[in-house]
Design an enzyme around this catalytic site. Structure first.
Site, PDB file in Angstrom:
ATOM      1  N   PRO A  91       0.802  -1.222   0.000  1.00  0.00           N
ATOM      2  CA  PRO A  91       0.000   0.000   0.000  1.00  0.00           C
ATOM      3  C   PRO A  91       0.840   1.281   0.000  1.00  0.00           C
ATOM      4  CG  PRO A  91      -0.810  -1.541   1.654  1.00  0.00           C
ATOM      5  CD  PRO A  91       0.497  -2.081   1.156  1.00  0.00           C
ATOM      6  N   ARG A 156      -0.230  -7.718 -21.357  1.00  0.00           N
ATOM      7  CA  ARG A 156      -1.084  -7.441 -22.517  1.00  0.00           C
ATOM      8  C   ARG A 156      -0.446  -6.444 -23.477  1.00  0.00           C
ATOM      9  NH1 ARG A 156      -3.939  -2.758 -22.336  1.00  0.00           N
ATOM     10  NH2 ARG A 156      -5.645  -3.539 -23.628  1.00  0.00           N
ATOM     11  N   ASP A 171      -6.810   1.900 -25.945  1.00  0.00           N
ATOM     12  CA  ASP A 171      -7.448   1.661 -24.645  1.00  0.00           C
ATOM     13  C   ASP A 171      -7.492   2.937 -23.818  1.00  0.00           C
ATOM     14  OD1 ASP A 171      -7.826  -0.900 -25.217  1.00  0.00           O
ATOM     15  OD2 ASP A 171      -6.287  -1.725 -23.894  1.00  0.00           O
TER      16      ASP A 171
HETATM   17  N1  LIG Z   1      -2.675  -1.710  -2.191  1.00  0.00           N
HETATM   18  C1  LIG Z   1      -1.800  -2.754  -2.301  1.00  0.00           C
HETATM   19  S1  LIG Z   1      -0.848  -2.900  -3.631  1.00  0.00           S
HETATM   20  C2  LIG Z   1      -1.724  -3.753  -1.245  1.00  0.00           C
HETATM   21  C3  LIG Z   1      -0.832  -4.799  -1.112  1.00  0.00           C
HETATM   22  C4  LIG Z   1      -1.194  -5.439   0.051  1.00  0.00           C
HETATM   23  N2  LIG Z   1      -2.234  -4.786   0.569  1.00  0.00           N
HETATM   24  O1  LIG Z   1      -2.576  -3.751  -0.213  1.00  0.00           O
END
Ligand SMILES: NC(=S)c1ccno1
Length: 241
Positions: A91, A156, A171
């Site tokens: 995160p 992709r 896209d």
């Molecule tokens: N938001 C991401 S990448 C993540 C990894 C683990 N928990 O949230």
């Protein structure tokens, strides 16, 4: 491209790596997809991959040794010209975007690190990882699902994976704007008709209509994507309409 995923749950990737477009790309040899269970690189009798944090506090922290040794087993065995990108999914990472996908699609070897538990020993971040990526401002149970999202978005873009090279170019986000509306048969469905312009056969007018629709859709749904951009004369006209 070679993609290796460090995970404690390799089975999570079986479906993704064997089905649909990624499966076909793997079969065509366009991308090599591997999972490595870094628990296999533990040396204690309990095969520990995590431990209590120094300084106390709740939760467990992923130990550095298994991940360092798992990644080094790859880089030692794969004498690539350039060091691979080692991508930590968390995160706190840089927000993943189409632009980042395009950047990563140019690499020859990507290694994804998917953690669980409460976090990672900081030395993993400082000395092993080259990139930290997040797919959004929310917390998941681990990095596996985010890694699948990034792998799908990157793979992709590889030549030959989509089959129709142009579709990745038009896209959403690839043009810097959201994609224009798409229609296919039937020409009328429950009274909902395909726009006449798309039936006209006038390719220049169709292109203009699509540019306008992309711009107006972006203006309406994601004005943040237009911030700081100098609008063209036609975009200014459309905006005033
Ligand atoms: N938001 C991401 S990448 C993540 C990894 C683990 N928990 O949230």
């Amino acid at each position: 491209m070679r993609i290796d995923v460090m995970t404690l749950f390799p089975a999570m990737f079986e479906g993704v790596f064997s089905s649909s477009i990624l499966g076909k790309a793997k079969d065509k040899g366009l991308v090599e997809l591997n999972t490595i269970n870094f628990r296999d690189y533990t040396k204690d009798k309990h095969n520990s991959v995590d431990d209590y944090p120094y300084g106390g506090g709740g939760g467990m922290v992923l130990k550095p040794e298994p991940l360092f040794e798992a990644v080094e087993s790859l880089t030692d065995s794969v004498k690539t010209e350039a060091m691979p990108r080692v991508i930590l999914m968390c995160p706190q990472g840089e927000k993943f975007t189409q632009k980042k996908a395009e950047e990563l699609s140019k690499e020859s070897h990507l290694i994804f690190v998917c953690g669980h538990y409460e976090g990672y020993d900081e030395r993993i971040r400082e000395f092993l990882v080259t990139d930290e990526l997040s797919i959004g401002d929310y917390v998941l149970t681990g990095g596996e699902l985010p890694a699948m999202v990034v792998i799908d978005s990157v793979a992709r873009l590889l030549p030959g994976v989509l089959g129709n090279e142009t579709s990745a170019v038009t896209d959403s986000f690839s043009t810097g704007l959201l994609e224009y509306p798409q229609y296919t048969r039937p020409v009328s469905f429950r009274g909902m008709d395909v726009p006449d312009i798309l039936l006209s056969g006038h390719h220049l007018n169709i292109e203009t209509w699509r540019r306008k629709q992309s711009f107006l859709r972006t203006l309406e749904r994601r004005p943040d994507m237009l911030e700081g951009l100098e609008l063209s004369k036609e975009q200014m006209k459309w905006k005033q309409e």
